[in-house]
Design a protein around this motif. Structure first.
Motif, short mmCIF file in Angstrom:
data_model
loop_
_atom_site.label_atom_id
_atom_site.label_comp_id
_atom_site.label_asym_id
_atom_site.label_seq_id
_atom_site.Cartn_x
_atom_site.Cartn_y
_atom_site.Cartn_z
N GLU A 2 -15.30 115.30 95.36
CA GLU A 2 -15.06 116.70 95.69
C GLU A 2 -15.41 117.04 97.13
OE1 GLU A 2 -13.61 118.85 93.82
OE2 GLU A 2 -13.62 117.85 91.89
N LYS A 27 -23.81 116.86 86.18
CA LYS A 27 -22.74 115.88 86.20
C LYS A 27 -22.73 115.16 84.86
CE LYS A 27 -20.39 113.27 89.62
NZ LYS A 27 -20.38 112.70 90.95
N ASN A 36 -19.69 118.04 101.28
CA ASN A 36 -20.67 119.11 101.37
C ASN A 36 -20.96 119.77 100.04
OD1 ASN A 36 -21.24 118.90 104.10
ND2 ASN A 36 -19.32 119.94 104.60
N VAL A 37 -20.78 119.03 98.95
CA VAL A 37 -21.05 119.65 97.67
C VAL A 37 -22.38 119.14 97.12
CG1 VAL A 37 -18.61 119.95 97.16
CG2 VAL A 37 -19.78 117.93 96.32
N ARG A 38 -23.04 120.03 96.43
CA ARG A 38 -24.30 119.66 95.78
C ARG A 38 -24.14 119.88 94.29
NH1 ARG A 38 -27.40 123.02 100.15
NH2 ARG A 38 -25.51 124.17 99.71
N TYR A 39 -24.48 118.86 93.55
CA TYR A 39 -24.25 118.95 92.11
C TYR A 39 -25.45 119.55 91.38
CZ TYR A 39 -19.81 116.57 91.82
OH TYR A 39 -18.49 116.27 91.91
N HIS A 40 -25.13 120.43 90.45
CA HIS A 40 -26.15 120.93 89.54
C HIS A 40 -26.14 120.12 88.26
CE1 HIS A 40 -27.19 124.64 91.69
NE2 HIS A 40 -25.93 124.67 92.05
N ARG A 79 -10.98 123.97 85.40
CA ARG A 79 -11.58 124.07 86.73
C ARG A 79 -11.80 125.54 87.02
NH1 ARG A 79 -11.56 120.36 91.05
NH2 ARG A 79 -12.35 121.38 92.90
N VAL A 107 -19.66 119.12 81.21
CA VAL A 107 -19.30 119.84 82.43
C VAL A 107 -19.92 119.21 83.67
CG1 VAL A 107 -19.11 122.07 81.26
CG2 VAL A 107 -21.23 121.46 82.36
N ASP A 108 -19.24 119.44 84.77
CA ASP A 108 -19.80 119.17 86.09
C ASP A 108 -19.91 120.52 86.77
OD1 ASP A 108 -19.59 116.52 85.59
OD2 ASP A 108 -18.07 116.08 87.10
N ILE A 109 -21.00 120.75 87.42
CA ILE A 109 -21.11 121.98 88.21
C ILE A 109 -21.56 121.59 89.60
CG2 ILE A 109 -22.21 124.22 88.45
CD1 ILE A 109 -22.69 124.23 85.46
N PHE A 110 -20.82 122.02 90.58
CA PHE A 110 -21.30 121.78 91.93
C PHE A 110 -21.12 123.02 92.78
CE2 PHE A 110 -16.96 120.09 91.79
CZ PHE A 110 -16.37 120.72 92.86
N GLU A 111 -21.77 122.98 93.90
CA GLU A 111 -21.88 124.16 94.72
C GLU A 111 -21.51 123.81 96.15
OE1 GLU A 111 -25.72 125.91 94.16
OE2 GLU A 111 -25.48 127.16 95.93
N THR A 112 -20.72 124.65 96.74
CA THR A 112 -20.51 124.54 98.18
C THR A 112 -21.10 125.82 98.78
OG1 THR A 112 -18.38 125.63 98.14
CG2 THR A 112 -18.36 123.26 97.81
N GLU A 113 -20.93 125.96 100.07
CA GLU A 113 -21.54 127.13 100.68
C GLU A 113 -20.93 128.42 100.18
OE1 GLU A 113 -21.76 126.95 104.89
OE2 GLU A 113 -23.15 125.26 104.82
N ILE A 155 -12.30 110.37 88.36
CA ILE A 155 -12.73 111.72 88.72
C ILE A 155 -12.83 111.73 90.24
CG2 ILE A 155 -14.56 113.43 88.57
CD1 ILE A 155 -15.11 112.51 85.75
#
Lengths: 133, 153
Positions: free
Chosen positions: B95, B104, B98-102, A114, A31-37, B92
């Motif tokens: 994204e 990958k 402004n994204v921060r990855y937890h 997704r 998995v990839d997990i990312f965060e935006t505001e 891939i």
């Protein structure tokens, strides 16, 4: 980055998950997990899982993904060479952000999930101005 | 090493007194490996992406690979009478800034693989499909390689 050669990633079998009632293998999807505001986005590779066979469950900050993979082979087929195994996908996450459970969106496309998990209003960062008393 | 020669000493057998022990150790390892591998996946690994599964029935060979997120355009499949080459690139897309990855864990990159088929196939009739991230290539066996029922008179 684009020039990199892909390496075989051995499928990781799940250890420690609750025992299954049905026999079969369990694998951890990458998995990839990312965060935006505003949201948290999770991308998971689950090749072979049809959109209908995917189960996403969120309760008490625990997100559970489980995808059923049906065997592709027909009955008459015999194995000649086997380099990977096929099994269910299973993975759990604990979510630290407060997620708006009503607005979760999931899309399955070409074996990639997704999942969009919008944060509740309260959790989006806000500038706090200090006023002098 | 020269001092051995000065005396009438059996040089050959003493080069490595642990040789016998090493051999024994290796044999034991092989034995325990056999025991262990029975539990785990005993499949063959080539170490080349993508991992392939090859099956056969009476008329066809089937080659399958897990290629999540790939478009049909990202793949290049070539076949001869007795080999199949699969190459391509997994992309891939980025994204945004402004994204921060937890985490990958998913990987992108190019790949290229060729396998030899156990028997002759008909390269003209090969078909391939991509569904839910699984590539399936169907390779019809050539007339020569197909098993034939023989009647006993």
């Amino acid at each position: 980055m684009a020039e990199r050669e892909l390496q075989v990633q051995e499928k990781q079998q799940v250890a420690g998950a609750a025992e299954q009632t049905k026999p079969g293998l369990l694998f951890t999807p990458a998995v990839d997990i990312f965060e935006t505001e505003k949201e948290l986005v999770l991308l998971a590779d689950m090749p072979g899982v049809k959109p209908a066979d995917l189960d996403i469950d969120l309760r008490e900050n625990t997100l559970t993904l489980s995808g059923e993979v049906l065997a592709f082979e027909t009955k008459d087929e015999q194995q000649v060479l086997s380099e990977y195994e096929v099994g269910k996908y299973y993975r759990q996450f604990t979510l630290s952000e407060v997620i708006d459970q009503e607005k979760i969106e999931a899309a399955m496309d070409k074996g990639v999930l997704r999942l969009r998990l919008p944060k509740v209003e309260k959790a989006t960062p806000r500038k706090i101005s200090v006023t002098a008393a | 090493m020269t001092y051995h020669r000065l005396f009438d000493f059996p040089v050959r057998g003493w080069k490595n007194p642990f040789e016998e022990l090493d051999l024994m150790k290796r044999r034991m390892e092989r034995l325990s490996e056999n025991f262990r591998s029975r539990k785990e996946f005993s499949g063959y690994r080539s170490g080349v992406f993508p991992a392939l599964n090859l099956t056969e029935d009476k008329d066809n060979y089937y080659v399958r690979a897990e290629l999540p997120g790939l478009e049909t355009d990202d793949l290049d499949i070539q076949a001869t009478v007795n080999s199949l080459a699969v190459s391509g690139e997994r992309k891939i897309p980025a994204e945004g800034d402004n994204v921060r990855y937890h985490r990958k864990e998913r990987e992108s990159g190019k790949f290229s693989r060729i396998i030899n088929l156990p028997d002759a196939v008909d390269p003209e009739k090969i078909s391939a499909g991509l569904s839910n991230g699984i590539l399936t290539v169907t390779l019809p066996k050539s007339e020569v390689a197909r098993p034939r029922q023989i009647k006993v008179n």
